[in-house]
Design a protein around this motif. Structure first.
Motif, PDB file in Angstrom:
ATOM      1  N   SER A  69       0.825  -1.242   0.035  1.00  0.00           N
ATOM      2  CA  SER A  69      -0.151   0.023  -0.116  1.00  0.00           C
ATOM      3  C   SER A  69       0.817   1.369  -0.026  1.00  0.00           C
ATOM      4  N   PRO A  70       0.336   2.330  -0.552  1.00  0.00           N
ATOM      5  CA  PRO A  70       1.144   3.767  -0.287  1.00  0.00           C
ATOM      6  C   PRO A  70       1.691   4.134   1.092  1.00  0.00           C
ATOM      7  N   ASP A  88      10.740  13.738   1.206  1.00  0.00           N
ATOM      8  CA  ASP A  88       9.708  14.611   0.833  1.00  0.00           C
ATOM      9  C   ASP A  88       9.348  14.024  -0.653  1.00  0.00           C
ATOM     10  N   ILE A  89      10.289  14.090  -1.440  1.00  0.00           N
ATOM     11  CA  ILE A  89       9.875  13.654  -2.916  1.00  0.00           C
ATOM     12  C   ILE A  89       9.111  12.302  -2.989  1.00  0.00           C
ATOM     13  N   ILE A  93       5.125  11.475  -3.645  1.00  0.00           N
ATOM     14  CA  ILE A  93       4.625  10.365  -4.845  1.00  0.00           C
ATOM     15  C   ILE A  93       3.867   9.606  -4.519  1.00  0.00           C
ATOM     16  N   ALA A  94       4.144   9.059  -3.032  1.00  0.00           N
ATOM     17  CA  ALA A  94       3.232   7.817  -2.587  1.00  0.00           C
ATOM     18  C   ALA A  94       1.787   8.386  -2.347  1.00  0.00           C
ATOM     19  N   ARG A  95       1.589   9.775  -1.843  1.00  0.00           N
ATOM     20  CA  ARG A  95       0.509  10.373  -1.485  1.00  0.00           C
ATOM     21  C   ARG A  95      -0.471  10.612  -2.509  1.00  0.00           C
ATOM     22  N   GLN A 105       4.241   9.978 -12.908  1.00  0.00           N
ATOM     23  CA  GLN A 105       5.447  10.027 -13.478  1.00  0.00           C
ATOM     24  C   GLN A 105       5.968  11.492 -13.830  1.00  0.00           C
ATOM     25  N   ALA A 106       4.915  12.393 -14.280  1.00  0.00           N
ATOM     26  CA  ALA A 106       5.306  13.677 -14.411  1.00  0.00           C
ATOM     27  C   ALA A 106       5.493  14.321 -13.179  1.00  0.00           C
ATOM     28  N   LEU A 107       4.703  14.006 -12.312  1.00  0.00           N
ATOM     29  CA  LEU A 107       4.856  14.622 -10.906  1.00  0.00           C
ATOM     30  C   LEU A 107       6.507  14.402 -10.334  1.00  0.00           C
TER      31      LEU A 107
END
Length: 215
Positions: A69-70, A88-89, A93-95, A105-107
């Motif tokens: 899970s995220p 933080d990065i 992404i997980a959130r 992917q763009a984020l």
């Protein structure tokens, strides 16, 4: 008339050249202070810097890859020895697991690009020292040579010696500033490049894990 005009321009250039010596010396002194501060900063950063070890990095890759899970990914990331900006990065992404895979992917690309920009800005100061230090050192070398050569023509050895002393001192100072700046930039860029590779690798693993979870 032409000769008089040429002499006037030559005299003007001579006055401008001599007037630049004091600002050049002041700037070199500022560069020396900045290089000392930057050197202290990089030494402190080296002492306090604790990048993630290869064994822990490999374990983190596997944990993220096999996560269910995220929120589990977030826990793995937060419990790791990654730097805060890397966490933080990956957490952001997980959130954003609920958006499309291409959007994620763009984020991820944008977040990593922003981090890279910030890291590059932190080396700009020393990059400036690398380029401008020797330039101002050369200026400080050439400017006193005019009066020095004029003094040599009139037999004034004392003025010549003073001019040569200033020339040599500014040359050494400029080269020292450039050398210190180069070493600081080199080490920091190596560190930051390694950090970016780590976060890019983990982001790819995380994106793949999130894609698998959403299938």
């Amino acid at each position: 008339m032409i000769i008089q005009g040429t002499e006037a321009l030559t005299s003007l250039i001579h006055i401008i050249s001599e007037s630049l010596l004091t600002p050049v010396v002041i700037i070199l002194v500022i560069f020396v202070v900045l290089s000392i501060l930057c050197l202290g900063g990089v030494i402190n950063e080296k002492i306090s810097r604790k990048p993630i070890m290869s064994e822990e990095f490999e374990k983190l890759v596997r944990d993220i890859s096999f996560s269910n899970s995220p929120s589990e990914i977030e826990n793995f990331v937060n419990d790791s020895s990654l730097f805060d900006w890397q966490k933080d990065i990956l957490v952001k992404i997980a959130r954003n697991h609920d958006i499309g895979s291409k959007a994620r992917q763009a984020l991820a690309s944008e977040l990593i690009s922003n981090a890279e920009t910030i890291l590059i800005k932190s080396t700009n100061k020393t990059d400036i020292l690398v380029r401008l230090g020797p330039i101002f050192g050369l200026l400080g070398t050439l400017i006193p040579l005019g009066p020095g050569l004029a003094a040599l023509g009139s037999g004034d050895i004392t003025t010549l010696a003073e001019s040569l002393t200033i020339a040599f001192d500014t040359t050494v100072t400029g080269l020292a500033v450039g050398g210190i700046g180069y070493l600081i930039s080199k080490f920091r860029k190596q560190w930051y490049e390694s950090d970016l590779i780590d976060v890019e690798t983990l982001a790819e693993v995380e994106l793949e894990s999130l894609n698998n979870q959403s299938d």
